[in-house]
Each structure stands twice: as structure tokens, then as C-alpha cells.
Write a protein that holds these residues in place. Structure first.
Motif, PDB file in Angstrom:
ATOM      1  N   GLU A  19      13.027   9.987 -31.490  1.00  0.00           N
ATOM      2  CA  GLU A  19      13.977  10.748 -30.678  1.00  0.00           C
ATOM      3  C   GLU A  19      14.601   9.842 -29.610  1.00  0.00           C
ATOM      4  O   GLU A  19      15.806   9.899 -29.349  1.00  0.00           O
ATOM      5  N   ALA A  20      13.787   8.984 -29.024  1.00  0.00           N
ATOM      6  CA  ALA A  20      14.277   8.082 -27.975  1.00  0.00           C
ATOM      7  C   ALA A  20      15.295   7.099 -28.542  1.00  0.00           C
ATOM      8  O   ALA A  20      16.337   6.854 -27.945  1.00  0.00           O
ATOM      9  N   ILE A  21      14.999   6.553 -29.719  1.00  0.00           N
ATOM     10  CA  ILE A  21      15.912   5.587 -30.334  1.00  0.00           C
ATOM     11  C   ILE A  21      17.266   6.237 -30.597  1.00  0.00           C
ATOM     12  O   ILE A  21      18.317   5.662 -30.302  1.00  0.00           O
ATOM     13  N   GLU A  22      17.215   7.448 -31.106  1.00  0.00           N
ATOM     14  CA  GLU A  22      18.466   8.163 -31.396  1.00  0.00           C
ATOM     15  C   GLU A  22      19.258   8.395 -30.118  1.00  0.00           C
ATOM     16  O   GLU A  22      20.472   8.200 -30.071  1.00  0.00           O
ATOM     17  N   ALA A  23      18.561   8.796 -29.060  1.00  0.00           N
ATOM     18  CA  ALA A  23      19.231   9.091 -27.786  1.00  0.00           C
ATOM     19  C   ALA A  23      19.879   7.843 -27.192  1.00  0.00           C
ATOM     20  O   ALA A  23      20.867   7.936 -26.463  1.00  0.00           O
ATOM     21  N   CYS A  24      19.348   6.664 -27.509  1.00  0.00           N
ATOM     22  CA  CYS A  24      19.866   5.435 -26.931  1.00  0.00           C
ATOM     23  C   CYS A  24      21.254   5.064 -27.465  1.00  0.00           C
ATOM     24  O   CYS A  24      21.883   4.141 -26.963  1.00  0.00           O
ATOM     25  N   ALA A  25      21.721   5.772 -28.466  1.00  0.00           N
ATOM     26  CA  ALA A  25      23.091   5.577 -28.926  1.00  0.00           C
ATOM     27  C   ALA A  25      24.062   5.998 -27.831  1.00  0.00           C
ATOM     28  O   ALA A  25      25.187   5.502 -27.743  1.00  0.00           O
ATOM     29  N   GLU A  26      23.640   6.925 -26.986  1.00  0.00           N
ATOM     30  CA  GLU A  26      24.510   7.472 -25.941  1.00  0.00           C
ATOM     31  C   GLU A  26      24.194   6.936 -24.561  1.00  0.00           C
ATOM     32  O   GLU A  26      25.031   6.993 -23.665  1.00  0.00           O
ATOM     33  N   GLY A  27      22.950   6.503 -24.343  1.00  0.00           N
ATOM     34  CA  GLY A  27      22.582   6.093 -22.997  1.00  0.00           C
ATOM     35  C   GLY A  27      21.102   5.731 -22.925  1.00  0.00           C
ATOM     36  O   GLY A  27      20.593   5.039 -23.789  1.00  0.00           O
ATOM     37  N   PHE A  28      20.450   6.224 -21.889  1.00  0.00           N
ATOM     38  CA  PHE A  28      19.028   5.933 -21.708  1.00  0.00           C
ATOM     39  C   PHE A  28      18.180   7.049 -22.310  1.00  0.00           C
ATOM     40  O   PHE A  28      18.636   8.179 -22.460  1.00  0.00           O
ATOM     41  N   ALA A  29      16.947   6.693 -22.607  1.00  0.00           N
ATOM     42  CA  ALA A  29      15.965   7.709 -22.956  1.00  0.00           C
ATOM     43  C   ALA A  29      14.737   7.463 -22.086  1.00  0.00           C
ATOM     44  O   ALA A  29      14.374   6.322 -21.823  1.00  0.00           O
ATOM     45  N   THR A  30      14.140   8.545 -21.636  1.00  0.00           N
ATOM     46  CA  THR A  30      12.854   8.413 -20.963  1.00  0.00           C
ATOM     47  C   THR A  30      11.791   8.823 -21.965  1.00  0.00           C
ATOM     48  O   THR A  30      12.012   9.724 -22.773  1.00  0.00           O
ATOM     49  N   LEU A  31      10.671   8.127 -21.912  1.00  0.00           N
ATOM     50  CA  LEU A  31       9.595   8.428 -22.853  1.00  0.00           C
ATOM     51  C   LEU A  31       8.273   8.133 -22.156  1.00  0.00           C
ATOM     52  O   LEU A  31       8.096   7.045 -21.621  1.00  0.00           O
ATOM     53  N   PRO A  32       7.362   9.098 -22.143  1.00  0.00           N
ATOM     54  CA  PRO A  32       6.051   8.810 -21.552  1.00  0.00           C
ATOM     55  C   PRO A  32       5.452   7.583 -22.240  1.00  0.00           C
ATOM     56  O   PRO A  32       5.536   7.473 -23.472  1.00  0.00           O
ATOM     57  N   LEU A  33       4.889   6.683 -21.458  1.00  0.00           N
ATOM     58  CA  LEU A  33       4.369   5.454 -22.045  1.00  0.00           C
ATOM     59  C   LEU A  33       3.317   5.753 -23.110  1.00  0.00           C
ATOM     60  O   LEU A  33       3.216   5.055 -24.115  1.00  0.00           O
ATOM     61  N   SER A  34       2.608   6.860 -22.906  1.00  0.00           N
ATOM     62  CA  SER A  34       1.581   7.226 -23.890  1.00  0.00           C
ATOM     63  C   SER A  34       2.228   7.557 -25.243  1.00  0.00           C
ATOM     64  O   SER A  34       1.634   7.308 -26.290  1.00  0.00           O
ATOM     65  N   ALA A  35       3.468   8.075 -25.220  1.00  0.00           N
ATOM     66  CA  ALA A  35       4.149   8.426 -26.474  1.00  0.00           C
ATOM     67  C   ALA A  35       4.769   7.203 -27.140  1.00  0.00           C
ATOM     68  O   ALA A  35       5.174   7.255 -28.302  1.00  0.00           O
ATOM     69  N   LEU A  36       4.907   6.111 -26.363  1.00  0.00           N
ATOM     70  CA  LEU A  36       5.488   4.894 -26.947  1.00  0.00           C
ATOM     71  C   LEU A  36       4.488   4.277 -27.921  1.00  0.00           C
ATOM     72  O   LEU A  36       4.870   3.788 -28.989  1.00  0.00           O
ATOM     73  N   GLY A  37       3.223   4.301 -27.541  1.00  0.00           N
ATOM     74  CA  GLY A  37       2.185   3.837 -28.457  1.00  0.00           C
ATOM     75  C   GLY A  37       2.122   2.328 -28.550  1.00  0.00           C
ATOM     76  O   GLY A  37       2.967   1.607 -27.991  1.00  0.00           O
ATOM     77  N   ALA A  38       1.129   1.849 -29.257  1.00  0.00           N
ATOM     78  CA  ALA A  38       0.851   0.421 -29.327  1.00  0.00           C
ATOM     79  C   ALA A  38       1.977  -0.358 -30.003  1.00  0.00           C
ATOM     80  O   ALA A  38       2.346  -1.442 -29.562  1.00  0.00           O
ATOM     81  N   ASP A  39       2.541   0.196 -31.079  1.00  0.00           N
ATOM     82  CA  ASP A  39       3.580  -0.543 -31.804  1.00  0.00           C
ATOM     83  C   ASP A  39       4.985  -0.060 -31.425  1.00  0.00           C
ATOM     84  O   ASP A  39       5.971  -0.443 -32.042  1.00  0.00           O
TER      85      ASP A  39
END
Length: 493
Positions: free
Chosen positions: A433-453
Motif C-alpha cells: 500500500e505504501a509503495i502504491e501511495a508513493c506514486a503521488e507523494g509520501f506514505a507513512t508506515l509503522p516501522l513494525s509493518a515495514l518488516g525486516a526485508d
RNA sequence: CGGGGAGUAGCGCAGCCUGGCAGCGCACCUGCUUUGGGAGCAGGAGGCCGCGGGUUCAAAUCCCGCCUCCCCGACCA
């Protein structure tokens, strides 16, 4: 669509004319939403800010562009000095061996070093590096200057040019040679160094960017992958450009003892023990010029926030008849006496429209237009660049009206940029979802949801982790657990 | 380095395929008329057609070699 432009506020004018600044018969610039990079190039050229130098990646900063840079320097410099930092100057040439003392630093900079091997027609005994940054030379002197804890903190800044052999240069944003300010400090403890790095981030960079440039910035910590070569921790100010992309506008690094150990910056502490200093370095460059254009410009050109503008008000003589020129002189004099930076445009041999378009391209915040009709009525026209409005103002009330317009413009520009960023920031719950949103601007994502990879995955999609923020939206406390952090993701310049 | 383009007036480009006077727009200079949202008309200046070689009566154009720049990917303030 004029992205991010808002008209707001009631008309204070006696009469408001319905003239938009975008009325030129043929488009002056490529519109932002048609081709943003092209628009950017057009603004640099037509506002006479800068052009390419003869060697790839070099830049010629034209007088008007340099005047803006000088304003930036002055504002940043006074903030730096207010932290007790003194300016100094260190050499352009650095012995190559200095670069090999800090492992990560060498590795980070080796590919982009310019190295001089011949001097005075002879091959040099030891090649010299043209500085890409000055940690190594400056620290070799810090080692001589620091003996005891009373020599600390040592706080030094220099304004200089640096050279990094960039593969893909872009005017102001990424160049082989650029101008910047680099601060270098040494402290008795890790806590002192950290506190200082964060003060610079907040009191120098954030304050300048927000209060002077009217660009809201996110101030946070870089991930390990994005941090400066040789740093323990890198702090950053990230701004959003009008195409939704991110730009790193300034950084402040905690260097730990990474340089003090190899360069032997040691001192006798209060207990008589030998300690290595804890250090910081921090910089902001002419990249800020690019940020200014891309964060504040519109389809009519550059827009300068009044506190930064080298020319805050231009008094345009509409027609060279009667006493108009004298009237303009008198108005300009009154505005200058009130402390404003004012220029008179009396080039009546050029058409009015041409000159107006030029001043709009250059982003001058307020334009006062005077012609025979105005003079006869004891009025002038006050045009605001930020929102593209015009109003008629009596001459005896002009100084306060212009002053008010400048104040309001400064506020409105920050509000507009802040609203734009909010409109182009998406709160994501997953990496996809974050990658898709970055087409338009910034995305915020809890670091825990970013995960190791997660960082690998977003990077593969052309997105990077711009910074990590604490719960309050500012730089995270050092002991904040990772689970409490929020990652800001975006496409970057 | 991998992939894709381009070098012709200060800038942006056409001309090249099909060889035959070096062109257009903007900018610049002069004059007149203009000037309240990129003025109009008339006249003018400005060229090693990237460099070197070849073919030809003749090369911007065809052939060979070289150089440079730009754009897209991996690094960075």
C-alpha cells in the motif's frame, strides 16, 4: 489544474481586478503537471537562476540566483553562529592518505573522488583529493587543537565548495561541484554530541526551512542504509516537492568516535584519563535552491517567500509619462525607509506585459504597479505573486499595505505547502500500500509493518525510506523502541 | 558501465532519405509606430553545419574513424 494553489481571505482592496497572473497568451513555461523536470529547467533558465557549466555536472549560478543563495547563507549563518559556532576555512586539497583512515568513509566516497595527480607539470609524490567533504582535514587539525576537556566543545563551520564526481548531475540537485556549509564539532561526551547534532537539525535547518523558506520539513533519523558514510546516526530534514517527490534538504550526523580514533582527537578528561572526543558534522547546500524552486514554484515561475527574497517589492513604472517615474521613486523610497528590499523597474522601453511576466518568473512577492492613471487618483496597484491577486491601494496607505501583504504571503506560503504535503501523504498499513501511495507523494508506515526485508522491497520499487519519526512526529528519542517509530516513504531526488 | 538519442547562428530546431546558393522561430542591432498582462512593421548583424579522413565536378547531406553532449537505469547534499 494549478496544483496546490488556493485563493483565500477576504478582499481588502477597494477594487479587486479579475486578472490572473497566468494570462500570458502563450505559456511562458511548460506546465508543472505536463512535464515537471522540464518545468524545473525552464524556471532555472527563464528566471535567470543558473545554467550548466562547461564541464559536465558543473554549474554557473547567475547573479539573481546567487543573490537568493546569499540570502540563504546569511539566514543560515546567523543561526549557526547563535549556537556558538565560529566560521573557519580549510584547504580544498586533501592528501589522499587522509581518506583511507576511516573505513566506511573511504568506501562511501571512493567512487566519486576527483584526484589530482599532476601539479606544476610533475607527477605528485602523493595524489591529492579535491575535497568531497572535509571531515578528514578538519579532524586532523582538531587533533592538534584539542588537548584537554577545557578545549571542548570545539565548534567550527566552513562555507565552501566541494566536488563529487556524480554520474547523473542535475542543476542544483546533484552536481559535480556544489556550494555548501559544513559544520564540524567535537564534544566531551556522546550525549553532548547527540544533543548538539539535534540542536543544529532543529534550530538551524528546520527553523530556516520552515520560517524562511516556508517549506515544511520532516525531521527524523535515517535508516542504517541511508546514513552518511562514517556516521553512527544521521538526522535529516526531508521536504516534499510539488511533484510529490522527496528532497533531503539538510543533514546532521553523529560521528561517534569514528573519526576521533583514527585521527587521534583525544583529551585529558576531568579525572585525568585519556578520552576520545565525540563528534558531529552537518551540512546544507545549494541543493536548497532546487528545493526552493520545486517546493514553491508554480506555472508562472518561481515564488519567493518574502523573508528570503532578495527583492521583496518591485515598483513597476507602467508607462513613462508625466511624473510617474518620480512617483515610483518616492514610493520606493518610502518602502525602503520602512525596511523593505525594493527595486524599481523603469524600463519603459520594454512593454509592460513583458516586464510583469519577468518579475513573476523571478518570484518577487509583491509588485507595485504605477501609471499615469494611478498617479492622478493618488493610488497604486498592489499585486501579490503568491496568490496572483491585484488590488488598488491609496498611496498614503501603501507602505502598511505592502508590509501586510509581505507578512501574509510568508504565512500563506507555509500554509499552502503544508496543506499540499498533507494532501499528498497517505497513511499506509502495508508495504504494498505504501509503495502504491508513493506514486503521488509520501506514505507513512509503522516501522513494525515495514518488516525486516521491507526496505529492500521498497527500494526495488524506486521508493526509499526518507526518515524515521518518533510518535510526536519529530526526531525519535534515541532510546525509543523500534516498534514506536514511523517510517516516511517516498520517491526521492 | 548497460540501453536509447543528438551534435547546423546565443537558445530551440528544420534541411540529410533523393548531393547542387546555409534556412526557420525566439533572442540581438537600427528606425518608426507602440507601451495598464510576453507589441507591430521595415531594415540589419550573426555559421569551421562537432573533429579528421574518404568518395565526387560538387558534401551539412553519402562512406569510414574519432570526440562530445543529452535522456533512462545502479550512488549521493
Amino acid at each position: 489544474m494549478r496544483r496546490g494553489t488556493r485563493r483565500r481571505g477576504p478582499a481588502r482592496a477597494h477594487r479587486r481586478r479579475n486578472i490572473s497572473p497566468h494570462m500570458a497568451k502563450t505559456a511562458v513555461l511548460t506546465p508543472q503537471n505536463r512535464d515537471f523536470p522540464r518545468w524545473y529547467q525552464d524556471v532555472l533558465a527563464k528566471a535567470e537562476l543558473a545554467e550548466n557549466g562547461p564541464v559536465r555536472g558543473t554549474i554557473v549560478i547567475r547573479p539573481y540566483g546567487y543573490a537568493i543563495w546569499e540570502r540563504m547563507q546569511s539566514e543560515i549563518d546567523q543561526r549557526i553562529k547563535s549556537l556558538g559556532v565560529a566560521n573557519a576555512y580549510f584547504p580544498l586539497f586533501i592528501p589522499q592518505s587522509y581518506f583511507e583512515k576511516e573505513a566506511e568513509h573511504v568506501e562511501g566516497f571512493a567512487p566519486e573522488l576527483a584526484v589530482v595527480t599532476i601539479g606544476g607539470g610533475k607527477k605528485l609524490e602523493e595524489p591529492v583529493v579535491v575535497r568531497p567533504t572535509s571531515e578528514t582535514v578538519i579532524n586532523s587539525y582538531f587533533a592538534k587543537w584539542i588537548q584537554g576537556h577545557r578545549d571542548l566543545p570545539l565548534l567550527v563551520n566552513q562555507w565552501a565548495n566541494v566536488v563529487r564526481w556524480e554520474l547523473r548531475p542535475r542543476l542544483f540537485l546533484r552536481g559535480t561541484e556544489f556550494l555548501w556549509q559544513e559544520g564540524h564539532t567535537a564534544h566531551v561526551s556522546e550525549a553532548d554530541a547527540r544533543a548538539f547534532a539535534l540542536r543544529v537539525l532543529d534550530e538551524v535547518y528546520r527553523d530556516f526551512m520552515v520560517e524562511v523558506m516556508a517549506v515544511p520539513v520532516l525531521c527524523g533519523r535515517k535508516t542504517t542504509r541511508e546514513r552518511f558514510a562514517g556516521a553512527e546516526t544521521t538526522w535529516t530534514c526531508e521536504g516534499m516537492m510539488r511533484d510529490g517527490k522527496a528532497l533531503q534538504m539538510g543533514t546532521s550526523h553523529e560521528l561517534g568516535q569514528n573519526f576521533s580514533r583514527p585521527f587521534d582527537i583525544s583529551f585529558l578528561d576531568e579525572d585525568g584519563g585519556q578520552s576520545y572526543a565525540w563528534q558531529t558534522s552537518w551540512g546544507a547546500s545549494t541543493r536548497l535552491m532546487g528545493a526552493l524552486v520545486m517546493a514553491q514554484g508554480d506555472d508562472a515561475g518561481l515564488r519567493l517567500p518574502p523573508r528570503l527574497a532578495p527583492v521583496q517589492v518591485v515598483v513597476v513604472v507602467a508607462r513613462g509619462e508625466g511624473q510617474v517615474s518620480e512617483g515610483a521613486q518616492s514610493v520606493a523610497g518610502a518602502l525602503r525607509s520602512a525596511g523593505m528590499r525594493v527595486e524599481i523597474d523603469g524600463r519603459v522601453e520594454s512593454s509592460f506585459g513583458r516586464r510583469v511576466v519577468d518579475w513573476e518568473l523571478k518570484g518577487v512577492p509583491v509588485r507595485v504597479e504605477m501609471g499615469p492613471r494611478d498617479l492622478e487618483r493618488g493610488e497604486a496597484v498592489l499585486a501579490r505573486r503568491q496568490r496572483g491577486s491585484k488590488e488598488t491601494v491609496p498611496l498614503d496607505g501603501l507602505v502598511p499595505a505592502v508590509h501586510h501583504a509581505l507578512e501574509e504571503t510568508q504565512t500563506a506560503m507555509l500554509q499552502e505547502a503544508t496543506a499540499f504535503r498533507a494532501d499528498h501523504t497517505h497513511e499506509a498499513d502495508s508495504v504494498d500500500e505504501a509503495i502504491e501511495a508513493c506514486a503521488e507523494g509520501f506514505a507513512t508506515l509503522p516501522l513494525s509493518a515495514l518488516g525486516a526485508d521491507g526496505e529492500d522491497r521498497v527500494n526495488a520499487a524506486g521508493v526509499s525510506v526518507r526518515c524515521l519519526l518518533g510518535a510526536d512526529g519529530g526526531p525519535p528519542e534515541i532510546d525509543t523502541p523500534e516498534a514506536g517509530l514511523v517510517a516516511i516513504l517516498g520517491r526521492a531526488y
